[in-house]
Design a protein around this motif. Structure first.
Motif, mmCIF file in Angstrom:
data_model
loop_
_atom_site.group_PDB
_atom_site.id
_atom_site.type_symbol
_atom_site.label_atom_id
_atom_site.label_comp_id
_atom_site.label_asym_id
_atom_site.label_seq_id
_atom_site.Cartn_x
_atom_site.Cartn_y
_atom_site.Cartn_z
ATOM 1 N N PHE A 32 0.783 -1.106 -0.213
ATOM 2 C CA PHE A 32 0.011 -0.046 0.093
ATOM 3 C C PHE A 32 0.757 1.307 0.060
ATOM 4 O O PHE A 32 0.492 2.186 -0.799
ATOM 5 C CB PHE A 32 -0.818 0.069 1.297
ATOM 6 C CG PHE A 32 -1.942 -1.150 1.165
ATOM 7 C CD1 PHE A 32 -2.290 -1.669 0.183
ATOM 8 C CD2 PHE A 32 -2.508 -1.495 2.585
ATOM 9 C CE1 PHE A 32 -3.300 -2.747 0.149
ATOM 10 C CE2 PHE A 32 -3.133 -2.361 2.440
ATOM 11 C CZ PHE A 32 -3.766 -3.173 1.326
ATOM 12 N N VAL A 33 1.961 1.206 0.770
ATOM 13 C CA VAL A 33 2.995 2.497 0.874
ATOM 14 C C VAL A 33 3.308 2.686 -0.395
ATOM 15 O O VAL A 33 3.351 3.856 -1.167
ATOM 16 C CB VAL A 33 4.103 2.106 1.856
ATOM 17 C CG1 VAL A 33 5.084 3.307 1.524
ATOM 18 C CG2 VAL A 33 3.387 2.214 3.221
ATOM 19 N N ALA A 34 4.000 1.611 -1.202
ATOM 20 C CA ALA A 34 4.601 1.736 -2.704
ATOM 21 C C ALA A 34 3.632 2.188 -3.581
ATOM 22 O O ALA A 34 3.944 3.096 -4.491
ATOM 23 C CB ALA A 34 5.249 0.576 -3.163
ATOM 24 N N GLU A 85 10.509 -0.262 -1.816
ATOM 25 C CA GLU A 85 9.049 -0.365 -0.992
ATOM 26 C C GLU A 85 8.544 -1.772 -1.593
ATOM 27 O O GLU A 85 7.981 -2.831 -0.966
ATOM 28 C CB GLU A 85 8.453 0.735 -0.784
ATOM 29 C CG GLU A 85 9.129 1.677 0.253
ATOM 30 C CD GLU A 85 8.419 3.219 -0.007
ATOM 31 O OE1 GLU A 85 8.504 3.770 1.072
ATOM 32 O OE2 GLU A 85 7.536 3.294 -1.023
ATOM 33 N N PHE A 86 8.410 -1.637 -2.915
ATOM 34 C CA PHE A 86 7.799 -2.695 -3.834
ATOM 35 C C PHE A 86 8.423 -4.169 -3.451
ATOM 36 O O PHE A 86 7.784 -5.052 -3.263
ATOM 37 C CB PHE A 86 7.768 -2.489 -5.183
ATOM 38 C CG PHE A 86 6.554 -1.811 -5.520
ATOM 39 C CD1 PHE A 86 5.328 -2.348 -5.390
ATOM 40 C CD2 PHE A 86 6.703 -0.492 -6.150
ATOM 41 C CE1 PHE A 86 4.102 -1.557 -5.860
ATOM 42 C CE2 PHE A 86 5.453 0.248 -6.449
ATOM 43 C CZ PHE A 86 4.203 -0.304 -6.531
ATOM 44 N N LEU A 87 9.789 -4.155 -3.433
ATOM 45 C CA LEU A 87 10.566 -5.249 -2.996
ATOM 46 C C LEU A 87 10.347 -5.797 -1.852
ATOM 47 O O LEU A 87 10.235 -7.033 -1.509
ATOM 48 C CB LEU A 87 12.104 -4.798 -3.455
ATOM 49 C CG LEU A 87 12.596 -4.829 -4.719
ATOM 50 C CD1 LEU A 87 14.170 -4.279 -4.666
ATOM 51 C CD2 LEU A 87 12.318 -6.057 -5.440
ATOM 52 N N ILE A 88 10.252 -4.912 -0.796
ATOM 53 C CA ILE A 88 9.980 -5.429 0.735
ATOM 54 C C ILE A 88 8.499 -6.100 0.559
ATOM 55 O O ILE A 88 8.421 -7.041 1.366
ATOM 56 C CB ILE A 88 10.073 -4.057 1.513
ATOM 57 C CG1 ILE A 88 11.287 -3.575 1.820
ATOM 58 C CG2 ILE A 88 9.364 -4.456 2.942
ATOM 59 C CD1 ILE A 88 11.518 -2.314 2.437
ATOM 60 N N ALA A 89 7.650 -5.572 -0.040
ATOM 61 C CA ALA A 89 6.316 -6.017 -0.142
ATOM 62 C C ALA A 89 6.368 -7.281 -0.728
ATOM 63 O O ALA A 89 5.820 -8.211 -0.145
ATOM 64 C CB ALA A 89 5.457 -5.077 -0.907
ATOM 65 N N SER A 122 12.847 -12.807 7.426
ATOM 66 C CA SER A 122 14.055 -12.129 7.818
ATOM 67 C C SER A 122 14.646 -11.208 6.841
ATOM 68 O O SER A 122 14.986 -9.961 7.306
ATOM 69 C CB SER A 122 15.145 -13.234 8.308
ATOM 70 O OG SER A 122 16.217 -12.638 8.865
ATOM 71 N N LEU A 123 14.670 -11.715 5.784
ATOM 72 C CA LEU A 123 15.162 -10.642 4.637
ATOM 73 C C LEU A 123 14.150 -9.639 4.539
ATOM 74 O O LEU A 123 14.704 -8.316 4.091
ATOM 75 C CB LEU A 123 15.118 -11.534 3.017
ATOM 76 C CG LEU A 123 15.358 -10.752 2.012
ATOM 77 C CD1 LEU A 123 16.940 -10.078 2.126
ATOM 78 C CD2 LEU A 123 15.361 -11.829 0.667
ATOM 79 N N GLY A 124 12.910 -9.737 4.494
ATOM 80 C CA GLY A 124 12.030 -8.425 4.310
ATOM 81 C C GLY A 124 12.283 -7.550 5.289
ATOM 82 O O GLY A 124 12.189 -6.351 5.079
ATOM 83 N N TRP A 125 12.322 -8.095 6.612
ATOM 84 C CA TRP A 125 12.423 -7.190 7.738
ATOM 85 C C TRP A 125 13.692 -6.453 7.815
ATOM 86 O O TRP A 125 13.764 -5.501 8.385
ATOM 87 C CB TRP A 125 11.877 -7.750 9.178
ATOM 88 C CG TRP A 125 10.570 -7.976 9.139
ATOM 89 C CD1 TRP A 125 9.484 -7.068 8.653
ATOM 90 C CD2 TRP A 125 9.768 -9.407 9.541
ATOM 91 N NE1 TRP A 125 8.357 -7.750 8.813
ATOM 92 C CE2 TRP A 125 8.267 -8.983 9.532
ATOM 93 C CE3 TRP A 125 10.177 -10.426 10.058
ATOM 94 C CZ2 TRP A 125 7.391 -9.788 9.680
ATOM 95 C CZ3 TRP A 125 9.264 -11.303 10.243
ATOM 96 C CH2 TRP A 125 7.742 -11.056 10.080
ATOM 97 N N THR A 126 14.802 -7.220 7.233
ATOM 98 C CA THR A 126 16.055 -6.914 7.356
ATOM 99 C C THR A 126 15.937 -5.434 6.107
ATOM 100 O O THR A 126 16.747 -4.378 6.550
ATOM 101 C CB THR A 126 17.291 -7.406 6.946
ATOM 102 O OG1 THR A 126 17.054 -8.530 8.027
ATOM 103 C CG2 THR A 126 18.635 -6.964 6.863
ATOM 104 N N MET A 127 15.531 -5.669 5.254
ATOM 105 C CA MET A 127 15.078 -4.494 3.998
ATOM 106 C C MET A 127 14.300 -3.510 4.805
ATOM 107 O O MET A 127 14.905 -2.300 4.299
ATOM 108 C CB MET A 127 14.394 -5.334 2.616
ATOM 109 C CG MET A 127 15.098 -6.196 2.124
ATOM 110 S SD MET A 127 14.068 -7.006 0.835
ATOM 111 C CE MET A 127 13.919 -5.718 -0.273
#
Length: 189
Positions: A32-34, A85-89, A122-127
C-alpha cells in the motif's frame, strides 16, 4: 484445515502463526505504501526534495554543504525508495504465503527447503531496517537533519517502521520450543 493430529491451540497460539500474521500485515502495508507513492507522486517527491535540500531545517555553515538541491537527484532517490518498498512488499508477501502453507499443511506445488518462510521474513524485515533505520533515520534524519525539518519530518514514521521490523526479526529468530517435551516436564494435576 486439517492439523494432522496437532492440537489447534498449538497452531493458533504458536510463534509461527504470529510471524505469519505479522509478515502478511507488513507485506500488505508496504504494498500500500509503495502504491500510494506511485499515485501521489507530487506530495511524496516534494517531501524527498525538501529533506535532501535541507531548506526548512536549522541552517549552519558546518552542515549546509550537505544539502542536495538537484531535482534529478531527488527524483532518483524517490524512485529508488519506491522500488525498495515494492521489493519489501513482495518478499514479505512471499514469506506470508510460505508461512500459511506451512501452517495449514497444504501440499506444495513447488518444493521449497525447510526454513524458507523464516528466511524470507528475515530478509524482508532486514530490508525494512535498511530503508528506515539506514535511509530515513540515519541518512535523512541525521545527515540531512530531517529531525529539525519544519516542512517534512518523517522520523516518527521511520522509527515506527523500524520497531515493527525489529519485532518481526526477534520473533522469527527465536529458537523453536518442543511443546511435547514441555508437556512431559510439566507435572499434571
Amino acid at each position: 484445515m486439517r492439523l494432522s493430529g496437532t492440537r489447534i491451540l498449538d497452531v493458533v497460539g504458536s510463534r509461527q502463526l504470529a510471524v505469519a500474521a505479522l509478515a502478511t500485515i507488513t507485506g500488505f502495508y508496504y504494498l500500500f505504501v509503495a502504491f500510494t507513492n506511485c499515485t501521489d507522486t507530487v506530495t511524496n517527491r516534494q517531501g524527498v526534495a525538501a529533506v535532501l535540500s535541507m531548506r526548512a531545517t536549522i541552517h549552519h555553515s558546518g552542515t549546509d554543504w550537505r544539502a542536495i538541491t538537484s531535482d534529478n537527484v531527488a527524483l532518483v532517490a524517490y524512485i529508488l525508495i519506491v522500488i525498495w518498498e515494492f521489493l519489501i512488499a513482495f518478499v514479505l508477501l512471499a514469506a506470508a504465503v510460505a508461512w500459511w502453507r506451512e501452517l495449514t499443511g497444504r501440499p506444495r506445488r513447488f518444493r521449497v527447503g525447510p526454513g524458507v518462510a523464516a528466511k524470507l521474513s528475515s530478509l524482508g524485515w532486514t530490508m525494512v531496517i535498511l530503508l528506515f533505520l539506514g535511509g530515513f533515520l540515519t541518512i535523512g534524519g541525521e545527515w540531512f537533519r530531517m529531525w529539525a525539518n519544519e516542512e517534512v519530518n518523517a522520523s516518527s514514521a521511520a522509527l515506527q517502521n523500524f520497531l515493527i521490523a525489529a519485532v518481526g526479526l526477534i520473533l522469527v529468530h527465536l529458537p523453536e520450543r518442543d511443546l511435547a517435551a514441555d508437556r512431559a516436564i510439566t507435572p499434571s494435576k
